[in-house]
Design a protein around this motif. Sequence first.
Motif, PDB file in Angstrom:
ATOM      1  N   LEU A   6      -1.379 -30.406 -12.517  1.00  0.00           N
ATOM      2  CA  LEU A   6      -1.731 -30.041 -11.149  1.00  0.00           C
ATOM      3  C   LEU A   6      -3.223 -30.231 -10.953  1.00  0.00           C
ATOM      4  CD1 LEU A   6      -1.106 -28.587  -8.396  1.00  0.00           C
ATOM      5  CD2 LEU A   6      -1.562 -26.429  -9.610  1.00  0.00           C
ATOM      6  N   LEU A   7      -3.596 -30.984  -9.915  1.00  0.00           N
ATOM      7  CA  LEU A   7      -4.990 -31.113  -9.502  1.00  0.00           C
ATOM      8  C   LEU A   7      -5.061 -30.655  -8.054  1.00  0.00           C
ATOM      9  CD1 LEU A   7      -4.525 -33.502 -11.743  1.00  0.00           C
ATOM     10  CD2 LEU A   7      -6.837 -34.072 -11.071  1.00  0.00           C
ATOM     11  N   TYR A   8      -5.968 -29.719  -7.785  1.00  0.00           N
ATOM     12  CA  TYR A   8      -6.030 -29.163  -6.436  1.00  0.00           C
ATOM     13  C   TYR A   8      -7.430 -28.668  -6.110  1.00  0.00           C
ATOM     14  CZ  TYR A   8      -5.874 -24.465  -8.520  1.00  0.00           C
ATOM     15  OH  TYR A   8      -6.151 -23.329  -9.234  1.00  0.00           O
ATOM     16  N   GLY A   9      -7.696 -28.571  -4.813  1.00  0.00           N
ATOM     17  CA  GLY A   9      -8.930 -27.991  -4.321  1.00  0.00           C
ATOM     18  C   GLY A   9      -8.625 -26.656  -3.685  1.00  0.00           C
ATOM     19  N   GLU A  10      -9.364 -25.636  -4.092  1.00  0.00           N
ATOM     20  CA  GLU A  10      -9.184 -24.329  -3.475  1.00  0.00           C
ATOM     21  C   GLU A  10     -10.397 -24.015  -2.614  1.00  0.00           C
ATOM     22  OE1 GLU A  10      -8.089 -19.666  -4.284  1.00  0.00           O
ATOM     23  OE2 GLU A  10      -8.217 -21.020  -6.015  1.00  0.00           O
ATOM     24  N   PHE A  11     -10.175 -24.052  -1.321  1.00  0.00           N
ATOM     25  CA  PHE A  11     -11.204 -23.740  -0.343  1.00  0.00           C
ATOM     26  C   PHE A  11     -11.097 -22.258   0.007  1.00  0.00           C
ATOM     27  CE2 PHE A  11     -10.268 -28.215  -0.044  1.00  0.00           C
ATOM     28  CZ  PHE A  11     -11.494 -28.821   0.168  1.00  0.00           C
ATOM     29  N   SER A  12     -12.060 -21.742   0.738  1.00  0.00           N
ATOM     30  CA  SER A  12     -12.024 -20.313   1.070  1.00  0.00           C
ATOM     31  C   SER A  12     -10.814 -19.958   1.927  1.00  0.00           C
ATOM     32  CB  SER A  12     -13.310 -19.893   1.787  1.00  0.00           C
ATOM     33  OG  SER A  12     -13.460 -20.628   2.994  1.00  0.00           O
ATOM     34  N   SER A  13     -10.340 -20.883   2.756  1.00  0.00           N
ATOM     35  CA  SER A  13      -9.254 -20.554   3.675  1.00  0.00           C
ATOM     36  C   SER A  13      -7.949 -21.306   3.418  1.00  0.00           C
ATOM     37  CB  SER A  13      -9.704 -20.810   5.119  1.00  0.00           C
ATOM     38  OG  SER A  13     -10.048 -22.175   5.276  1.00  0.00           O
ATOM     39  N   PHE A  14      -7.903 -22.208   2.434  1.00  0.00           N
ATOM     40  CA  PHE A  14      -6.678 -22.953   2.148  1.00  0.00           C
ATOM     41  C   PHE A  14      -6.765 -23.621   0.785  1.00  0.00           C
ATOM     42  CE2 PHE A  14      -9.414 -26.206   3.870  1.00  0.00           C
ATOM     43  CZ  PHE A  14      -9.032 -27.392   3.258  1.00  0.00           C
ATOM     44  N   VAL A  15      -5.609 -24.146   0.344  1.00  0.00           N
ATOM     45  CA  VAL A  15      -5.496 -24.894  -0.910  1.00  0.00           C
ATOM     46  C   VAL A  15      -5.001 -26.295  -0.565  1.00  0.00           C
ATOM     47  CG1 VAL A  15      -4.242 -25.075  -3.102  1.00  0.00           C
ATOM     48  CG2 VAL A  15      -5.003 -22.832  -2.281  1.00  0.00           C
ATOM     49  N   PHE A  16      -5.627 -27.299  -1.157  1.00  0.00           N
ATOM     50  CA  PHE A  16      -5.165 -28.680  -0.988  1.00  0.00           C
ATOM     51  C   PHE A  16      -4.674 -29.186  -2.334  1.00  0.00           C
ATOM     52  CE2 PHE A  16      -5.920 -33.248  -1.382  1.00  0.00           C
ATOM     53  CZ  PHE A  16      -5.090 -33.699  -0.366  1.00  0.00           C
ATOM     54  N   VAL A  17      -3.378 -29.500  -2.418  1.00  0.00           N
ATOM     55  CA  VAL A  17      -2.808 -30.045  -3.642  1.00  0.00           C
ATOM     56  C   VAL A  17      -3.024 -31.559  -3.615  1.00  0.00           C
ATOM     57  CG1 VAL A  17      -0.713 -30.393  -5.003  1.00  0.00           C
ATOM     58  CG2 VAL A  17      -1.113 -28.206  -3.848  1.00  0.00           C
ATOM     59  N   ASP A  18      -3.827 -32.045  -4.553  1.00  0.00           N
ATOM     60  CA  ASP A  18      -4.117 -33.469  -4.641  1.00  0.00           C
ATOM     61  C   ASP A  18      -3.009 -34.190  -5.409  1.00  0.00           C
ATOM     62  OD1 ASP A  18      -5.657 -35.701  -4.079  1.00  0.00           O
ATOM     63  OD2 ASP A  18      -7.253 -35.215  -5.492  1.00  0.00           O
ATOM     64  N   TYR A  19      -2.621 -33.638  -6.554  1.00  0.00           N
ATOM     65  CA  TYR A  19      -1.542 -34.216  -7.360  1.00  0.00           C
ATOM     66  C   TYR A  19      -0.757 -33.091  -8.027  1.00  0.00           C
ATOM     67  CZ  TYR A  19      -4.338 -38.497  -7.073  1.00  0.00           C
ATOM     68  OH  TYR A  19      -5.053 -39.567  -6.620  1.00  0.00           O
ATOM     69  N   LEU A  20       0.559 -33.207  -7.982  1.00  0.00           N
ATOM     70  CA  LEU A  20       1.441 -32.334  -8.737  1.00  0.00           C
ATOM     71  C   LEU A  20       2.463 -33.227  -9.425  1.00  0.00           C
ATOM     72  CD1 LEU A  20       2.736 -29.715  -9.694  1.00  0.00           C
ATOM     73  CD2 LEU A  20       3.896 -29.548  -7.469  1.00  0.00           C
ATOM     74  N   LEU A  21       2.484 -33.175 -10.729  1.00  0.00           N
ATOM     75  CA  LEU A  21       3.394 -33.990 -11.521  1.00  0.00           C
ATOM     76  C   LEU A  21       4.106 -33.086 -12.515  1.00  0.00           C
ATOM     77  CD1 LEU A  21       4.506 -36.728 -12.573  1.00  0.00           C
ATOM     78  CD2 LEU A  21       2.472 -36.861 -14.026  1.00  0.00           C
TER      79      LEU A  21
END
Length: 182
Positions: free
Chosen positions: A42-57
């Motif tokens: 799992l590669l993701y960005g966690e921002f203060s107001s949301f999460v963005f999943v870049d890759y999930l394998l």
Amino acid sequence: MDWYNRLNDYFPKEEMKKYSHLRDLIQDQDMYHKEETEDYLLLYGEFSSFVFVDYLLVNQKRRGSGVGSKVIRNLKEKRKPILLEVEPADPQVADTQKRIHFYRKNGFQVADQIHYEREADNGETFSLNIHYWTPKPVPQAKIYHMMSKACHHIHNFRSEQHYGRIQADPDEVLELKQPVLS
């Protein structure tokens, strides 16, 4: 670099970031994370107001066993909207339909008011759908702004250095359409 090869073997070429770009995100962006086990990546960005999943394998041998749903549940525990990009269904590629079913089963919906079209390194354009889950209802205009932020801070992070161009200028790749009134 084995983790990168795992991603590269699975995801379409046009969706893959270069290894150097992902390495820089992981090393130099405090909000960008990589979780890796034998079962998933799992590669993701966690921002203060949301999460963005870049890759999930999920490891091919573990698909269908609940591993992916557990990863999603763990992200949902953050109590923030979760966004991700999904290829449109392609009858020729069974995995596209399986991904859509997986996200729908896990409570995600398609941001049907957002048109998202990117350009691959070869100049060809490709479309992706934005799927999202929220702990409470959120207008798609807000999803649009979150996705703009993900483009800026993840897709475009040092992209000129890695690709010689901006990868996903939100003003060019995203369009918020007006909802159709019935």
